[in-house]
Design an enzyme around this catalytic site. Sequence first.
Site, PDB file in Angstrom:
ATOM      1  N   GLU A 134     -23.278  13.419 -12.135  1.00 59.30           N
ATOM      2  CA  GLU A 134     -22.875  13.247 -13.534  1.00 59.30           C
ATOM      3  C   GLU A 134     -24.028  13.562 -14.483  1.00 59.30           C
ATOM      4  O   GLU A 134     -23.840  14.185 -15.530  1.00 59.30           O
ATOM      5  CB  GLU A 134     -22.371  11.819 -13.776  1.00 59.30           C
ATOM      6  CG  GLU A 134     -21.837  11.619 -15.192  1.00 59.30           C
ATOM      7  CD  GLU A 134     -21.443  10.192 -15.498  1.00 59.30           C
ATOM      8  OE1 GLU A 134     -21.576   9.780 -16.670  1.00 59.30           O
ATOM      9  OE2 GLU A 134     -20.990   9.484 -14.565  1.00 59.30           O
ATOM     10  N   SER A 231     -22.381   6.361  -4.145  1.00 60.29           N
ATOM     11  CA  SER A 231     -21.564   5.997  -5.298  1.00 60.29           C
ATOM     12  C   SER A 231     -22.384   5.120  -6.234  1.00 60.29           C
ATOM     13  O   SER A 231     -22.719   3.979  -5.902  1.00 60.29           O
ATOM     14  CB  SER A 231     -20.302   5.243  -4.852  1.00 60.29           C
ATOM     15  OG  SER A 231     -19.689   4.602  -5.940  1.00 60.29           O
ATOM     16  N   SER A 276     -14.408   4.305  -6.620  1.00 61.60           N
ATOM     17  CA  SER A 276     -13.930   5.407  -5.783  1.00 61.60           C
ATOM     18  C   SER A 276     -13.527   4.946  -4.383  1.00 61.60           C
ATOM     19  O   SER A 276     -13.309   5.761  -3.487  1.00 61.60           O
ATOM     20  CB  SER A 276     -15.002   6.498  -5.684  1.00 61.60           C
ATOM     21  OG  SER A 276     -16.259   5.958  -5.336  1.00 61.60           O
TER      22      SER A 276
END
Length: 328
Positions: A134, A231, A276
């Site tokens: 990101e 994550s 997720s």
Amino acid sequence: MTAEKPALKILLCSPRGFCAGVVRAIDAVEQALKIYGPPVYVRHEIVHNKYVVENLKAKGAIFVEELDEVPQTGAPVIFSAHGVAKSVPAAAQARNLFAIDATCPLVTKVHREAEIHYKRGREIVLVGHRGHPEVIGTMGQLPEGAVRLIETVADVAAFEPANPQALAYVTQTTLSVDDTRDIVEALKARFPAIVGPHKEDICYATTNRQEAVKAVAPQVEAFIVVGAPNSSNSQRLREVAERSGCVIAELVQRASDIDWSRFGNLASLGVAAGASAPEVLVEEILDAFAERYVITVETVSTADESVFFPLPRDLRTGDLRQPESVAR
């Protein structure tokens, strides 16, 4: 004679698991497979969860790290929920690839904010973790050097902007709410003129899951966060559990990963899942504890979520595009 199983009270965090952006990204791959048939190429893990990725692979998705791994094809090429630098869709267009962008709309919001600040002549600070997809995608929205990455309060002290009166900040969407607050406060203290987002960049799902963990962690002896090690939002949940008083707080992908030497003698356990992580993995872990304990499960809910994001336009019924120049 078999010894009786000990009792274990499990406090299950809610909200947990999939957020709207993750649901949209996974649905995008599944819908592309349904409409266009396999293979469907996906640049980077569509979301950070091995179970999800392996499931999609079994259905015909092919995961690549970079576009140069994709052959010249008319098959859809999907960009992950984390977002990509502008150079990626440009490269796809140059090769006439059928690209579908599954970037989470809340990440796209951060991209747009950064672009607006840049157009207004501001130097941009991005609060985030170096190397996260990101962060790479957000920094890649603007020319090199336009965005400065800040990871810690110490980075704020060392930061020397070109013009302290023309500064703005944006943040990665999956950060620790508390850590980010400290960094933003340090930025505002040192640079009072700095401009922030109209609405906080940390996404609703990240905030809600952290609040649920804060509510549960002080009540239990140990904590499991279901999620992948890469994550960001899952790692932050584990850290939040630790800071909230849980000495034993582990990030676990599957039931087979549980270290029973750490979780083998408990009366209470907290369980959460990153944005997720699918619910089936939460159930798998609860089942693993049920084999060793007589469990009672209580859900602790701190927020209701009803957010929904529509699929990318190329995957909505009635608005489908067929790839043109390259034969399937």
